[in-house]
Design a protein around this motif. Structure first.
Motif, PDB file in Angstrom:
ATOM      1  N   ARG B 141       0.837  -1.197   0.000  1.00 62.08           N
ATOM      2  CA  ARG B 141       0.000   0.000   0.000  1.00 62.08           C
ATOM      3  C   ARG B 141       0.883   1.263   0.000  1.00 62.08           C
ATOM      4  O   ARG B 141       0.633   2.215  -0.727  1.00 62.08           O
ATOM      5  CB  ARG B 141      -0.910  -0.014   1.232  1.00 62.08           C
ATOM      6  N   ALA B 142       1.939   1.236   0.799  1.00 58.48           N
ATOM      7  CA  ALA B 142       2.854   2.384   0.860  1.00 58.48           C
ATOM      8  C   ALA B 142       3.502   2.612  -0.499  1.00 58.48           C
ATOM      9  O   ALA B 142       3.699   3.751  -0.937  1.00 58.48           O
ATOM     10  CB  ALA B 142       3.925   2.130   1.913  1.00 58.48           C
ATOM     11  N   LEU B 143       3.804   1.500  -1.185  1.00 58.86           N
ATOM     12  CA  LEU B 143       4.445   1.598  -2.487  1.00 58.86           C
ATOM     13  C   LEU B 143       3.494   2.238  -3.500  1.00 58.86           C
ATOM     14  O   LEU B 143       3.879   3.086  -4.293  1.00 58.86           O
ATOM     15  CB  LEU B 143       4.825   0.182  -2.926  1.00 58.86           C
ATOM     16  N   ARG B 144       2.247   1.813  -3.441  1.00 57.47           N
ATOM     17  CA  ARG B 144       1.268   2.342  -4.400  1.00 57.47           C
ATOM     18  C   ARG B 144       1.016   3.825  -4.161  1.00 57.47           C
ATOM     19  O   ARG B 144       0.682   4.552  -5.088  1.00 57.47           O
ATOM     20  CB  ARG B 144      -0.046   1.568  -4.304  1.00 57.47           C
ATOM     21  N   GLY B 145       1.180   4.271  -2.922  1.00 61.88           N
ATOM     22  CA  GLY B 145       0.959   5.687  -2.630  1.00 61.88           C
ATOM     23  C   GLY B 145       2.242   6.480  -2.563  1.00 61.88           C
ATOM     24  O   GLY B 145       2.280   7.581  -2.006  1.00 61.88           O
ATOM     25  N   ALA B 146       3.338   5.919  -3.128  1.00 68.70           N
ATOM     26  CA  ALA B 146       4.642   6.560  -2.934  1.00 68.70           C
ATOM     27  C   ALA B 146       4.864   7.757  -3.854  1.00 68.70           C
ATOM     28  O   ALA B 146       5.659   8.641  -3.538  1.00 68.70           O
ATOM     29  CB  ALA B 146       5.751   5.536  -3.134  1.00 68.70           C
ATOM     30  N   ALA B 147       4.188   7.782  -5.004  1.00 67.13           N
ATOM     31  CA  ALA B 147       4.470   8.839  -5.981  1.00 67.13           C
ATOM     32  C   ALA B 147       4.017  10.194  -5.453  1.00 67.13           C
ATOM     33  O   ALA B 147       2.937  10.335  -4.893  1.00 67.13           O
ATOM     34  CB  ALA B 147       3.770   8.516  -7.294  1.00 67.13           C
ATOM     35  N   ARG B 148       4.879  11.185  -5.587  1.00 69.65           N
ATOM     36  CA  ARG B 148       4.555  12.571  -5.226  1.00 69.65           C
ATOM     37  C   ARG B 148       4.806  13.414  -6.467  1.00 69.65           C
ATOM     38  O   ARG B 148       5.935  13.825  -6.707  1.00 69.65           O
ATOM     39  CB  ARG B 148       5.464  13.077  -4.110  1.00 69.65           C
ATOM     40  N   GLY B 149       3.782  13.588  -7.269  1.00 75.52           N
ATOM     41  CA  GLY B 149       3.982  14.328  -8.510  1.00 75.52           C
ATOM     42  C   GLY B 149       4.638  13.431  -9.547  1.00 75.52           C
ATOM     43  O   GLY B 149       4.658  12.202  -9.397  1.00 75.52           O
ATOM     44  N   ARG B 150       5.201  14.040 -10.574  1.00 77.24           N
ATOM     45  CA  ARG B 150       5.722  13.257 -11.693  1.00 77.24           C
ATOM     46  C   ARG B 150       7.104  12.677 -11.430  1.00 77.24           C
ATOM     47  O   ARG B 150       7.463  11.642 -11.961  1.00 77.24           O
ATOM     48  CB  ARG B 150       5.817  14.144 -12.936  1.00 77.24           C
ATOM     49  N   GLU B 151       7.890  13.389 -10.625  1.00 83.35           N
ATOM     50  CA  GLU B 151       9.304  13.001 -10.532  1.00 83.35           C
ATOM     51  C   GLU B 151       9.750  12.628  -9.132  1.00 83.35           C
ATOM     52  O   GLU B 151      10.928  12.397  -8.909  1.00 83.35           O
ATOM     53  CB  GLU B 151      10.184  14.152 -11.042  1.00 83.35           C
ATOM     54  N   ARG B 152       8.838  12.620  -8.171  1.00 81.92           N
ATOM     55  CA  ARG B 152       9.273  12.343  -6.798  1.00 81.92           C
ATOM     56  C   ARG B 152       8.527  11.167  -6.209  1.00 81.92           C
ATOM     57  O   ARG B 152       7.347  10.967  -6.477  1.00 81.92           O
ATOM     58  CB  ARG B 152       9.028  13.572  -5.910  1.00 81.92           C
ATOM     59  N   LEU B 153       9.239  10.402  -5.380  1.00 78.16           N
ATOM     60  CA  LEU B 153       8.618   9.332  -4.617  1.00 78.16           C
ATOM     61  C   LEU B 153       9.080   9.479  -3.178  1.00 78.16           C
ATOM     62  O   LEU B 153      10.177   9.942  -2.910  1.00 78.16           O
ATOM     63  CB  LEU B 153       9.044   7.956  -5.126  1.00 78.16           C
ATOM     64  N   SER B 154       8.209   9.062  -2.291  1.00 78.24           N
ATOM     65  CA  SER B 154       8.564   9.125  -0.885  1.00 78.24           C
ATOM     66  C   SER B 154       8.220   7.777  -0.259  1.00 78.24           C
ATOM     67  O   SER B 154       7.081   7.315  -0.344  1.00 78.24           O
ATOM     68  CB  SER B 154       7.750  10.259  -0.245  1.00 78.24           C
ATOM     69  N   LEU B 155       9.231   7.127   0.324  1.00 74.50           N
ATOM     70  CA  LEU B 155       9.021   5.802   0.893  1.00 74.50           C
ATOM     71  C   LEU B 155       9.095   5.890   2.419  1.00 74.50           C
ATOM     72  O   LEU B 155      10.175   6.126   2.967  1.00 74.50           O
ATOM     73  CB  LEU B 155      10.074   4.820   0.371  1.00 74.50           C
ATOM     74  N   PRO B 156       7.960   5.695   3.122  1.00 76.59           N
ATOM     75  CA  PRO B 156       7.989   5.700   4.583  1.00 76.59           C
ATOM     76  C   PRO B 156       8.399   4.327   5.109  1.00 76.59           C
ATOM     77  O   PRO B 156       7.963   3.306   4.585  1.00 76.59           O
ATOM     78  CB  PRO B 156       6.543   6.027   4.954  1.00 76.59           C
ATOM     79  N   LEU B 157       9.246   4.297   6.112  1.00 80.39           N
ATOM     80  CA  LEU B 157       9.745   3.032   6.633  1.00 80.39           C
ATOM     81  C   LEU B 157       9.166   2.763   8.020  1.00 80.39           C
ATOM     82  O   LEU B 157       8.922   3.698   8.789  1.00 80.39           O
ATOM     83  CB  LEU B 157      11.279   3.069   6.734  1.00 80.39           C
ATOM     84  N   ALA B 158       8.980   1.505   8.309  1.00 85.34           N
ATOM     85  CA  ALA B 158       8.455   1.130   9.619  1.00 85.34           C
ATOM     86  C   ALA B 158       9.553   1.195  10.681  1.00 85.34           C
ATOM     87  O   ALA B 158       9.270   1.333  11.864  1.00 85.34           O
ATOM     88  CB  ALA B 158       7.860  -0.262   9.548  1.00 85.34           C
ATOM     89  N   PHE B 159      10.790   1.057  10.237  1.00 86.24           N
ATOM     90  CA  PHE B 159      11.921   1.125  11.157  1.00 86.24           C
ATOM     91  C   PHE B 159      13.121   1.587  10.331  1.00 86.24           C
ATOM     92  O   PHE B 159      13.089   1.489   9.089  1.00 86.24           O
ATOM     93  CB  PHE B 159      12.183  -0.243  11.809  1.00 86.24           C
ATOM     94  N   PRO B 160      14.174   2.112  10.960  1.00 88.25           N
ATOM     95  CA  PRO B 160      15.320   2.578  10.163  1.00 88.25           C
ATOM     96  C   PRO B 160      15.900   1.440   9.337  1.00 88.25           C
ATOM     97  O   PRO B 160      16.096   0.331   9.852  1.00 88.25           O
ATOM     98  CB  PRO B 160      16.321   3.046  11.224  1.00 88.25           C
ATOM     99  N   TRP B 161      16.159   1.679   8.076  1.00 89.51           N
ATOM    100  CA  TRP B 161      16.684   0.655   7.179  1.00 89.51           C
ATOM    101  C   TRP B 161      17.606   1.339   6.166  1.00 89.51           C
ATOM    102  O   TRP B 161      17.231   1.620   5.029  1.00 89.51           O
ATOM    103  CB  TRP B 161      15.534  -0.084   6.487  1.00 89.51           C
ATOM    104  N   PRO B 162      18.849   1.628   6.610  1.00 87.84           N
ATOM    105  CA  PRO B 162      19.752   2.426   5.760  1.00 87.84           C
ATOM    106  C   PRO B 162      20.096   1.769   4.428  1.00 87.84           C
ATOM    107  O   PRO B 162      20.554   2.452   3.518  1.00 87.84           O
ATOM    108  CB  PRO B 162      21.011   2.569   6.622  1.00 87.84           C
ATOM    109  N   ASP B 163      19.894   0.444   4.307  1.00 86.98           N
ATOM    110  CA  ASP B 163      20.277  -0.229   3.061  1.00 86.98           C
ATOM    111  C   ASP B 163      19.205  -0.148   1.977  1.00 86.98           C
ATOM    112  O   ASP B 163      19.391  -0.688   0.884  1.00 86.98           O
ATOM    113  CB  ASP B 163      20.593  -1.706   3.348  1.00 86.98           C
TER     114      ASP B 163
END
Lengths: 421, 468
Positions: B141-163
């Motif tokens: 669900r987070a992936l499907r709602g990740a797009a912010r406009g034409r050129e940006r995506l924002s991925l929210p994480l449940a916990f820190p995941w630097p990789d």
């Protein structure tokens, strides 16, 4: 590398022909004085004072040419005004070079040669432009550990490491202490190091817009303009470059103006060049007279102002190239992207620095070749990408700055100096 | 940077993953030359256009010519390809800015929504690579709602995941859009059909060195002959010459309810991995005794195997050349221990489908492990049917700020969890790539995949001994 008006030039010159190295220190203030008098072009220059006068004329003429003063030499003993008029000049500069064991001194004057027809036989000079010209240089005592011409060896000293690939390398005396700082341009920043390898400043380029077409192996230009000292930095993957000045108080670069096209520096003058879109070469370059046009795409260029005139070298992608000097040229083979000039032995004439043409050598070869005589080589680990000269206060011998890519992909900056064997 | 880099600069680079330039800059004393035509002899069937199935290193290398991922992970850093910036806004938020003006081969613009949709296929197509998105808060669900406009995506994480940023460089996450008849198209350094590819000047990481790359698909002997005769300059999937990381890992999956009691004990007793790799797996390859390569072999708990009554089907991938031999060897070894194993060769698409449905008794299943061991553990556990462990296993790894420490912990957990899932780790393989005498290619990337857009043809003078 381009010589500046730095204090270092005044202190240069120690052994061999110290005068030759000190001439640069005379030419710069003279140019400033001449330009302040607002002369009309063309400017005729009459210069007396033995063998060094010719060298000073070359340096002076190059600087005046850059200011569009169309300088020309005027050989004359008496009746110089008439000779200047006949040659089409509008301003006459008369200079006398005198030499003492400890100093070089130039005295002279500048005046217009326009003559009022109605004044008849009376010799009436115009009041403007007119100026008295004076400049002097103290010759430093020899400090170099080795007299020139003795047997010597080159040795590499590591300075610093840069993680981003390097696009251009230059040296300039930012703080005016006579010792050049090392300037390295990457896609992200312009870095300044001192000759001990200490990072002095980082000027980020990330605010500059990206070029329409970027290169996966980008190159850049880093030209140094003397008096006032300006750096013209242009990275291929950016849509524009920057003209930067050094803020001595803040120890950082300051943007003076944007730069619309990359410029390549040579003897205090800069020329516009163009990158091949998306690749790693320069488009064919129209060089300043007397040099021919480089008809093909070149991978590296370097030129230098010497007392005898401009010398220039360039390399083509296939590893061939040309070395052009006053009165001749020589074909180069097996040369790579690292190409430059440095007066390694301090004799007043720069040596040509080249790297090998190999694409993936484990050890590259730095070759230091004088205009005549045998060349020296030094193995450098990794692959040399850039070479330039760095002056040091009180020494006629210049060091070589080497940027070489190591096996881990990082670029190392090193200093090659002559040491006693 | 030198050791003298100010702290502020270091923090800056840690936050902005707009890291390095294309690695080709590191190539030469003399710089690599742009231009020329090269032929790539590819030993194998025509490669699929779906990145989720194009995970063998050779196939990934081929697909990446025309369909890139956001970035490429190499030993020195991350080279951005379709992304302009990967910015870790906070430990639990990754922002992605795409390069402007991306267009798929058909000409349609490629937007942030296309990227999100392409990645969401890891869930809809039931790919094991959905594990790469396991740290996302809200998963698909987070992936499907990740797009912010034409050129940006924002991925929210449940916990820190630097990789996360580097796992987005995985070739299976190449961005493609449907192009009709089941084919998919993306944005890559080359454009054109599979036969002849032309350099794309619009590729955001810069045009490739070659002007034109011709791909000759054939068998291995043809590839070797073409390379020997100089008709081809590179051979892929034939002979192995270039060394690199081994991340293509093969596991023997089993369905616990169908294979009888303590099946793992039978396999471990019957199996000599070194022997298997030496005799049946094409080099470069190495035995893999634990869930991840590099993890310590666990000590197996003793068991009393009881083979089942009826026959067992062993599903293997017919497109991977070593798998039939390995499957036969396993069947033979298990037969000695009372198992009746029958082989069933299927295509890669069918294999993944059967895996998703659980439609197998035994299965040889290979995946391309991500370059970092944390994400690799997530993929391996998902493959082994232990996806439920991820919310418990991943947060302690992601909490470590240092990459070396994260990798070490992931390997430790891989060793500890090896015997828990329904997977017996077998071996890892690398790409088989050979270069002609005048081809220069930078080292393979961190997943062991060659970046063929960085291949260049050396000019004559660049191969001769230097000198003035």
């Amino acid at each position: 590398m381009i010589a500046g008006v730095a204090l270092g030039a005044l202190l240069l010159g120690a052994t061999g022909t110290p005068e030759a190295a000190a001439l640069e220190g005379l030419a710069a203030p003279l140019t400033t004085q001449i330009l302040q008098a607002a002369p009309d072009a063309p400017v005729a220059i009459e210069l007396q004072g033995g063998p060094n006068a010719e060298g000073l004329f070359t340096l002076l003429a190059a600087k005046l040419a850059a200011a569009r003063m169309a300088p020309a030499a005027l050989p004359c003993d008496a009746g110089c005004d008439d000779a200047a008029l006949r040659s089409g000049a509008r301003t006459l500069v008369r200079l006398t070079l005198t030499q003492t064991p400890t100093a070089l001194r130039v005295d002279g004057e500048l005046h217009g040669v326009w003559r009022n027809f109605w004044a008849g036989a009376r010799d009436v000079r115009p009041t403007r432009p007119a100026a008295a010209l004076h400049a002097s240089v103290v010759l430093a005592a020899p400090q170099s550990p080795l007299p020139p011409g003795t047997a010597h060896a080159l040795s590499l000293r590591s300075l610093a490491e840069v993680t981003s690939p390097l696009e251009a390398l230059a040296a300039a005396d930012l703080d005016g202490d006579g010792t050049d700082e090392v300037l390295a341009l990457t896609d992200h920043a312009l870095l300044a190091f001192d000759q001990a390898g200490q990072l002095l400043a980082t000027h980020p380029l990330d605010a500059l817009p990206q070029a329409a077409e970027v290169s996966r192996d980008p190159i850049g230009t880093l030209a140094v303009e003397p008096s006032p000292l300006n750096l013209l930095a242009f990275s291929q993957n950016r849509a524009r470059g920057e003209r930067l000045a050094w803020d001595t108080a803040r120890h950082d670069f300051q943007t003076v103006a944007p730069l619309t096209a990359p410029r390549w520096g040579c003897g205090g003058q800069t020329f516009e060049v163009a990158f091949t879109q998306g690749e790693n070469t320069f488009e064919p370059v129209r060089l300043p007279s007397p040099f021919p046009r480089i008809a093909r795409r070149s991978s590296a260029l370097s030129c230098r102002l010497t007392p005898k005139g401009l010398v220039l070298a360039y390399a083509l992608p296939a590893g061939t190239g040309q070395e052009i000097f006053p009165g001749g040229h020589r074909a180069l083979t097996g040369v790579g992207a690292g190409i430059g000039w440095a007066d390694v032995d301090g004799d007043g004439t720069p040596e040509l620095l080249t790297s090998s043409a190999l694409l993936t050598p484990e050890t590259d070869t730095l070759s230091v070749a004088p205009l005549s005589g045998p060349s020296q080589t030094l193995p450098v680990p990794g692959r040399i990408l850039f070479l330039t000269a760095a002056r040091r206060a009180g020494q006629a011998r210049e060091a070589i700055v080497v940027a070489h890519v190591q096996a881990d992909g990082k670029t190392a900056l090193g200093l090659v100096e002559e040491v006693a064997p | 940077m030198s050791p003298a880099v100010p702290r502020s600069r270091l923090t800056f680079s840690a936050l902005t993953l707009a890291l390095t330039l294309p690695a080709a800059g590191a190539l030469g004393a003399s710089r690599p030359h742009f231009g020329g035509t090269a032929t790539l002899a590819y030993a194998g069937a025509a490669a699929p256009t779906d990145p989720l199935l194009a995970d063998p290193p050779a196939v990934a290398a081929l697909l990446q010519l025309t369909a890139s991922s956001l970035c490429r992970a190499d030993a020195q850093g991350t080279t951005l390809e379709l992304a302009r910036a990967l910015v870790q806004d906070s430990p639990t938020q990754l922002s992605i800015v795409l390069a402007p003006g991306l267009r798929a081969s058909a000409g349609a613009p490629l937007t942030a929504l296309d990227v999100a949709t392409a990645w969401a296929r890891t869930f809809t197509e039931a790919s094991p690579y959905r594990a790469l998105f396991a740290p996302l808060r809200g998963g698909e669900r987070a992936l499907r709602g990740a797009a912010r406009g034409r050129e940006r995506l924002s991925l929210p994480l449940a916990f820190p995941w630097p990789d996360l940023a580097r796992s987005l460089c995985h070739p299976a996450l190449a961005v493609t859009v449907p192009a009709g008849f089941g084919a998919r198209r993306g944005v890559g350094p080359f454009v054109g059909s599979k036969g002849a590819l032309l350099a794309s000047r619009a590729f955001p990481a810069g045009r490739p060195f070659l002007d034109r790359l011709e791909v000759a698909v054939g068998d291995e002997r043809t590839a070797a002959r073409q390379l020997g005769l100089g008709r081809a300059q590179l051979s892929l999937n034939g002979e192995a010459q270039v060394e690199g990381p081994l991340r293509f890992a093969t596991y023997l999956l089993f369905r616990p309810g169908r294979v009888g009691k303590d099946f793992r004990t039978s396999v471990e007793q019957a199996l000599d991995r070194a022997d298997l790799v030496r005799l049946f797996v094409r080099a470069p390859a190495a035995p893999m005794p634990a869930l991840l390569p590099g993890a310590v072999e666990p000590s197996h708990a003793p068991g009393l195997p009881e083979p089942p009554e009826g026959p067992l089907s062993l599903v293997y991938d017919t497109t991977l050349d070593s798998q039939r031999g390995v499957a036969e060897r396993l069947a033979l070894k298990l037969h000695d221990r009372g198992y009746d194993v029958r082989l069933l060769g299927v295509s890669r698409a069918q294999l993944r489908e059967r895996w998703a449905k659980g439609d197998y008794d035994l299965m040889l299943h290979a995946v391309l492990l991500p370059s970092e061991d944390g994400p690799a553990l997530a993929v391996a556990l998902t493959l082994a049917g232990q996806e439920a462990l991820l919310p418990r296993e991943l947060p302690p790894i992601g909490a470590l700020p240092d990459l070396t420490a994260r990798d070490a912990l992931a390997l430790e957990r891989a060793s500890a969890l090896s015997d828990l899932g329904a997977a017996v780790p077998l071996y890892v393989q690398g790409v088989r790539l050979k270069l002609g005498p005048n081809v220069v290619l930078p080292p393979l990337d961190a997943l062991g995949v060659p970046d063929l857009s960085n291949a260049s043809l050396a000019l004559e003078g660049q191969l001769l001994t230097g000198g003035r």
